[in-house]
Motif scaffolding. Structure first.
Motif, PDB file in Angstrom:
ATOM      1  N   LEU A  22       0.830  -1.202   0.000  1.00 22.94           N
ATOM      2  CA  LEU A  22       0.000   0.000   0.000  1.00 22.94           C
ATOM      3  C   LEU A  22       0.864   1.252   0.000  1.00 22.94           C
ATOM      4  O   LEU A  22       0.584   2.201  -0.745  1.00 22.94           O
ATOM      5  N   GLN A  26       0.836   4.216  -2.871  1.00 24.37           N
ATOM      6  CA  GLN A  26       0.632   5.635  -2.561  1.00 24.37           C
ATOM      7  C   GLN A  26       1.781   6.486  -3.076  1.00 24.37           C
ATOM      8  O   GLN A  26       1.570   7.575  -3.626  1.00 24.37           O
ATOM      9  N   LYS A  27       2.997   6.000  -2.915  1.00 23.71           N
ATOM     10  CA  LYS A  27       4.174   6.748  -3.381  1.00 23.71           C
ATOM     11  C   LYS A  27       4.177   6.889  -4.901  1.00 23.71           C
ATOM     12  O   LYS A  27       4.422   7.982  -5.441  1.00 23.71           O
ATOM     13  N   GLN A  30       1.694   9.376  -6.188  1.00 23.57           N
ATOM     14  CA  GLN A  30       2.172  10.753  -6.039  1.00 23.57           C
ATOM     15  C   GLN A  30       2.968  11.202  -7.254  1.00 23.57           C
ATOM     16  O   GLN A  30       3.008  12.387  -7.574  1.00 23.57           O
ATOM     17  N   GLU A  52      -8.258   3.920   2.470  1.00 23.33           N
ATOM     18  CA  GLU A  52      -6.876   4.024   2.003  1.00 23.33           C
ATOM     19  C   GLU A  52      -6.822   4.205   0.489  1.00 23.33           C
ATOM     20  O   GLU A  52      -6.026   5.000  -0.033  1.00 23.33           O
ATOM     21  N   HIS A  55      -7.371   7.786  -0.801  1.00 18.22           N
ATOM     22  CA  HIS A  55      -6.205   8.671  -0.778  1.00 18.22           C
ATOM     23  C   HIS A  55      -5.439   8.581  -2.099  1.00 18.22           C
ATOM     24  O   HIS A  55      -4.897   9.574  -2.586  1.00 18.22           O
ATOM     25  N   ILE A  56      -5.397   7.386  -2.675  1.00 19.95           N
ATOM     26  CA  ILE A  56      -4.720   7.215  -3.960  1.00 19.95           C
ATOM     27  C   ILE A  56      -5.504   7.899  -5.073  1.00 19.95           C
ATOM     28  O   ILE A  56      -4.941   8.601  -5.920  1.00 19.95           O
ATOM     29  N   ARG A  59      -5.075  11.558  -5.994  1.00 17.53           N
ATOM     30  CA  ARG A  59      -3.862  11.987  -6.694  1.00 17.53           C
ATOM     31  C   ARG A  59      -4.126  12.261  -8.182  1.00 17.53           C
ATOM     32  O   ARG A  59      -3.189  12.496  -8.945  1.00 17.53           O
ATOM     33  N   ASN A 233       6.999   3.690   4.491  1.00  9.88           N
ATOM     34  CA  ASN A 233       7.404   4.751   3.565  1.00  9.88           C
ATOM     35  C   ASN A 233       8.884   4.681   3.220  1.00  9.88           C
ATOM     36  O   ASN A 233       9.294   5.118   2.138  1.00  9.88           O
TER      37      ASN A 233
END
Length: 264
Positions: A22, A26-27, A30, A52, A55-56, A59, A233
Motif C-alpha cells: 500500500l 501511494q508513493k 504521487q 486508504e 487517498h490514492i 492523486r 514509507n
C-alpha cells in the motif's frame, strides 16, 4: 509535486491493501502512476481499505482494484483480460510489485501446536514466491509490459536467519529472491529489470502474525544504528527510486533497506 510519468503508465501491486504494498502504491501515485491493486481481504476489512484507496484516487490518477486470490490461475487470467481492455492499445504496465504475505507460521516441533507439513511449505512458497513468476509470465505473454518495466519483490532478513515458526516463510523468501534474479537475467532482452528489496523489520500486520513479534521489534530497535524500526514509507521511497530512469542499470540485486540494521 511534479509528476514524473504520463497517464499511460501503470503500476500493478500484488498484495497492495496494506503494509509495504500500500505504501508503494501511494508513493507511485504521487508521481503520476496509475494504480492497480490486487488484494485479498475479508468483508470486515473492506471499509478501512476503501478509505486508504481513496487517498490514492485523490492523486488524480486512474485506480482499479481486484479483491481476489492472486494465486488462483483462473482469477489471474480474468484480471489480465480486464487489464487489456482497461489499458487499451497505448497504456502499458511499467511497474509490477510483489507484496503478497500469505504463509504458514507453524513450528517444526511442538507438543501442543500443529506443526509444519509438506503442504504448508508448498502453499507458502507458491503464494509468496512462485506467484511472482506466474504473474510475470502471464503479463508478458499478454504483451502488457512496457519496454522498460521494473519488477520489484520484497524479502526479509529471515532469508538467511532462522526465526521461530518462520521456516516456511523463510523458504519462500529464498525462493522469491532466486526467481527475481532469474527474471532479471532471462527477461533482460525485453528491457525488463527485476530487483528485490530486503526490508528491515517493519511494524506491519504480517510482522504481528509472527509469534514473538514483540521481541523481534525490541531487538531490532536496539541493533538498528538509528534505533527505530523501518517504516513502510522507507521502503516505498526505494521502490520509487528503482522505477526512475536513473535506476535503469540496477538489475538482479537484493538491496537492504533498513537504515543499517543488517550490519550488526
Amino acid at each position: 509535486m511534479v509528476k514524473d510519468t504520463t497517464h499511460n503508465n501503470w503500476a500493478i501491486i500484488l498484495g497492495g491493501s496494506s503494509g509495504l504494498g500500500l505504501a508503494s502504491a501511494q508513493k507511485l501515485a504521487q508521481h503520476g502512476y496509475n494504480i492497480c491493486i490486487i488484494h485479498r481481504n475479508r468483508k470486515t476489512e473492506l471499509n478501512h481499505i476503501a478509505q486508504e484507496f481513496e487517498h490514492i484516487k485523490k492523486r488524480n490518477v486512474s485506480f482499479i482494484s481486484f479483491n481476489i486470490d492472486a494465486t488462483n490461475k483462473e482469477k489471474r487470467t480474468e484480471v489480465i483480460l480486464d487489464l487489456k481492455e482497461i489499458l487499451g492499445k497505448n497504456a502499458k504496465i511499467n511497474v509490477l510489485i510483489h507484496s503478497i504475505a500469505k504463509g504458514n507460521l507453524k513450528p517444526m516441533v511442538s507438543d501442543s501446536k500443529n506443526t509444519l507439513l509438506n503442504d504448508d511449505f508448498r502453499l507458502t512458497i507458491n503464494a509468496m514466491a512462485i506467484s511472482l513468476y506466474d504473474w510475470t509470465v502471464d503479463l508478458f505473454e499478454a504483451k502488457l509490459f512496457a519496454n522498460d518495466t521494473r519488477i520489484i519483490s520484497f524479502t526479509s532478513e529471515g532469508n538467511t536467519k532462522a526465526w521461530q515458526h518462520y521456516a516456511a516463510v523463510s523458504a519462500a523468501k529464498v525462493t522469491l529472491e532466486a526467481i527475481t534474479r532469474n527474471i532479471a537475467l532471462e527477461f533482460a532482452a525485453y528491457g525488463i529489470k527485476a530487483n528485490c528489496i530486503q526490508a528491515g523489520v517493519t511494524d506491519t500486520q504480517s510482522l504481528r502474525r509472527i509469534p514473538g513479534s514483540d521481541q523481534i521489534i525490541e531487538h531490532s530497535i536496539k541493533r538498528n544504528p538509528y534505533h527505530r524500526l523501518t517504516q513502510p514509507n522507507d521502503i516505498a521511497n526505494v521502490v520509487y527510486l528503482l522505477c526512475t530512469k536513473e535506476a535503469a542499470w540496477i538489475n538482479g540485486t537484493t538491496i537492504p533497506v533498513d537504515g543499517g540494521e543488517h550490519l550488526s
